[in-house]
Design a protein around this motif. Structure first.
Motif, PDB file in Angstrom:
ATOM      1  N   ASP A  54      -2.251 -49.430  -2.315  1.00 11.81           N
ATOM      2  CA  ASP A  54      -3.149 -48.771  -3.251  1.00 11.81           C
ATOM      3  C   ASP A  54      -4.580 -49.243  -2.984  1.00 11.81           C
ATOM      4  O   ASP A  54      -4.825 -50.418  -2.712  1.00 11.81           O
ATOM      5  N   ASP A  55      -5.520 -48.322  -3.041  1.00 14.86           N
ATOM      6  CA  ASP A  55      -6.909 -48.619  -2.695  1.00 14.86           C
ATOM      7  C   ASP A  55      -7.480 -49.826  -3.443  1.00 14.86           C
ATOM      8  O   ASP A  55      -8.269 -50.586  -2.888  1.00 14.86           O
ATOM      9  N   ASN A  56      -7.090 -50.027  -4.695  1.00 15.80           N
ATOM     10  CA  ASN A  56      -7.595 -51.154  -5.478  1.00 15.80           C
ATOM     11  C   ASN A  56      -7.151 -52.509  -4.937  1.00 15.80           C
ATOM     12  O   ASN A  56      -7.711 -53.530  -5.317  1.00 15.80           O
ATOM     13  N   TRP A  57      -6.145 -52.519  -4.078  1.00 14.32           N
ATOM     14  CA  TRP A  57      -5.573 -53.765  -3.564  1.00 14.32           C
ATOM     15  C   TRP A  57      -5.889 -54.019  -2.093  1.00 14.32           C
ATOM     16  O   TRP A  57      -5.556 -55.067  -1.563  1.00 14.32           O
ATOM     17  N   LEU A  58      -6.515 -53.077  -1.439  1.00 10.79           N
ATOM     18  CA  LEU A  58      -6.750 -53.199   0.007  1.00 10.79           C
ATOM     19  C   LEU A  58      -7.459 -54.487   0.401  1.00 10.79           C
ATOM     20  O   LEU A  58      -7.080 -55.141   1.371  1.00 10.79           O
ATOM     21  N   GLU A  68       0.710 -56.136  14.194  1.00 14.21           N
ATOM     22  CA  GLU A  68       0.973 -55.167  13.130  1.00 14.21           C
ATOM     23  C   GLU A  68       0.260 -53.847  13.429  1.00 14.21           C
ATOM     24  O   GLU A  68       0.845 -52.770  13.271  1.00 14.21           O
ATOM     25  N   ASP A  69      -0.971 -53.935  13.874  1.00 19.51           N
ATOM     26  CA  ASP A  69      -1.744 -52.741  14.201  1.00 19.51           C
ATOM     27  C   ASP A  69      -1.030 -51.904  15.258  1.00 19.51           C
ATOM     28  O   ASP A  69      -0.930 -50.688  15.139  1.00 19.51           O
ATOM     29  N   GLU A  70      -0.494 -52.559  16.262  1.00 20.69           N
ATOM     30  CA  GLU A  70       0.227 -51.857  17.323  1.00 20.69           C
ATOM     31  C   GLU A  70       1.486 -51.190  16.785  1.00 20.69           C
ATOM     32  O   GLU A  70       1.773 -50.034  17.113  1.00 20.69           O
ATOM     33  N   LEU A  71       2.238 -51.883  15.942  1.00 21.63           N
ATOM     34  CA  LEU A  71       3.456 -51.306  15.363  1.00 21.63           C
ATOM     35  C   LEU A  71       3.142 -50.117  14.454  1.00 21.63           C
ATOM     36  O   LEU A  71       3.903 -49.146  14.404  1.00 21.63           O
ATOM     37  N   LEU A  72       2.033 -50.190  13.747  1.00 19.79           N
ATOM     38  CA  LEU A  72       1.666 -49.100  12.846  1.00 19.79           C
ATOM     39  C   LEU A  72       1.378 -47.804  13.591  1.00 19.79           C
ATOM     40  O   LEU A  72       1.446 -46.723  13.012  1.00 19.79           O
ATOM     41  N   GLU A  73       1.100 -47.900  14.877  1.00 20.13           N
ATOM     42  CA  GLU A  73       0.870 -46.695  15.680  1.00 20.13           C
ATOM     43  C   GLU A  73       2.149 -45.877  15.845  1.00 20.13           C
ATOM     44  O   GLU A  73       2.083 -44.684  16.121  1.00 20.13           O
ATOM     45  N   GLY A  74       3.302 -46.498  15.657  1.00 16.77           N
ATOM     46  CA  GLY A  74       4.568 -45.798  15.871  1.00 16.77           C
ATOM     47  C   GLY A  74       5.394 -45.566  14.622  1.00 16.77           C
ATOM     48  O   GLY A  74       6.595 -45.333  14.717  1.00 16.77           O
ATOM     49  N   ARG A  79       0.387 -42.536   9.696  1.00 18.76           N
ATOM     50  CA  ARG A  79      -0.395 -43.747   9.487  1.00 18.76           C
ATOM     51  C   ARG A  79      -1.717 -43.344   8.835  1.00 18.76           C
ATOM     52  O   ARG A  79      -2.386 -42.427   9.273  1.00 18.76           O
ATOM     53  N   LEU A  80      -2.049 -44.060   7.772  1.00 23.09           N
ATOM     54  CA  LEU A  80      -3.292 -43.839   7.052  1.00 23.09           C
ATOM     55  C   LEU A  80      -4.134 -45.117   7.103  1.00 23.09           C
ATOM     56  O   LEU A  80      -3.620 -46.175   7.476  1.00 23.09           O
ATOM     57  N   PRO A  81      -5.394 -45.051   6.710  1.00 26.08           N
ATOM     58  CA  PRO A  81      -6.227 -46.256   6.732  1.00 26.08           C
ATOM     59  C   PRO A  81      -5.677 -47.401   5.869  1.00 26.08           C
ATOM     60  O   PRO A  81      -5.965 -48.572   6.130  1.00 26.08           O
ATOM     61  N   ASN A  82      -4.873 -47.081   4.861  1.00 26.63           N
ATOM     62  CA  ASN A  82      -4.299 -48.109   3.994  1.00 26.63           C
ATOM     63  C   ASN A  82      -2.854 -48.459   4.352  1.00 26.63           C
ATOM     64  O   ASN A  82      -2.144 -49.077   3.562  1.00 26.63           O
ATOM     65  N   SER A  83      -2.408 -48.074   5.549  1.00 28.59           N
ATOM     66  CA  SER A  83      -1.053 -48.395   6.004  1.00 28.59           C
ATOM     67  C   SER A  83      -0.931 -49.874   6.317  1.00 28.59           C
ATOM     68  O   SER A  83      -1.824 -50.469   6.931  1.00 28.59           O
ATOM     69  N   ARG A  84       0.200 -50.442   5.921  1.00 26.65           N
ATOM     70  CA  ARG A  84       0.525 -51.828   6.247  1.00 26.65           C
ATOM     71  C   ARG A  84       2.029 -51.935   6.441  1.00 26.65           C
ATOM     72  O   ARG A  84       2.796 -51.093   5.973  1.00 26.65           O
ATOM     73  N   LEU A  85       2.444 -52.989   7.105  1.00 22.19           N
ATOM     74  CA  LEU A  85       3.856 -53.356   7.145  1.00 22.19           C
ATOM     75  C   LEU A  85       4.075 -54.330   6.003  1.00 22.19           C
ATOM     76  O   LEU A  85       3.402 -55.366   5.928  1.00 22.19           O
ATOM     77  N   SER A  86       4.994 -54.014   5.122  1.00 25.41           N
ATOM     78  CA  SER A  86       5.177 -54.856   3.936  1.00 25.41           C
ATOM     79  C   SER A  86       5.714 -56.238   4.278  1.00 25.41           C
ATOM     80  O   SER A  86       5.552 -57.170   3.488  1.00 25.41           O
ATOM     81  N   CYS A  87       6.290 -56.408   5.466  1.00 23.86           N
ATOM     82  CA  CYS A  87       6.739 -57.742   5.878  1.00 23.86           C
ATOM     83  C   CYS A  87       5.555 -58.666   6.156  1.00 23.86           C
ATOM     84  O   CYS A  87       5.710 -59.887   6.195  1.00 23.86           O
TER      85      CYS A  87
END
Length: 107
Positions: A54-58, A68-74, A79-87
């Motif tokens: 959520d934008d308020n928590w970024l 993580e950035d590399e994994l988010l590509e797949g 993938r959005l600007p606020n995408s993260r891996l929760s791990c």
């Protein structure tokens, strides 16, 4: 004890308690939150724990590391600007009330 609210793709909200030091992914799996697969168990090698912060928590969840950035590509969902891996989101008292949105699919 911090809480995390997971917003499902269908807009249903699910709030769970988390332990300091646990990852958001582990917390989701511990509470049976649908939408987090976590196939690698939190090793940051599979990207099946993708969430949208959520934008308020970024600014509070830390930055995306190179791996993580590399994994988010797949990821399976967009993938959005606020995408993260929760791990990779470690829970602290400062994250009490964290809101994470779940993508449509993980695989």
């Amino acid at each position: 004890m911090p809480s995390i609210t997971f917003i499902h793709h269908d807009t249903r909200a699910e709030t769970v308690s988390a332990n300091d030091g646990d990852s958001a992914m582990y917390t989701a799996l511990l509470h049976g939150v649908d939408g987090i697969t976590g196939e690698c168990g939190g090793g940051a090698v599979c990207a099946t724990c993708h969430v949208y912060v959520d934008d308020n928590w970024l600014g509070k969840v830390g930055t995306v590391g190179a791996d993580e950035d590399e994994l988010l590509e797949g990821v399976a969902s967009e993938r959005l600007p606020n995408s993260r891996l929760s791990c990779q989101i470690k829970i602290t008292e400062a994250l009490d009330g964290l809101v994470l949105r779940l993508p449509e699919r993980q695989v």
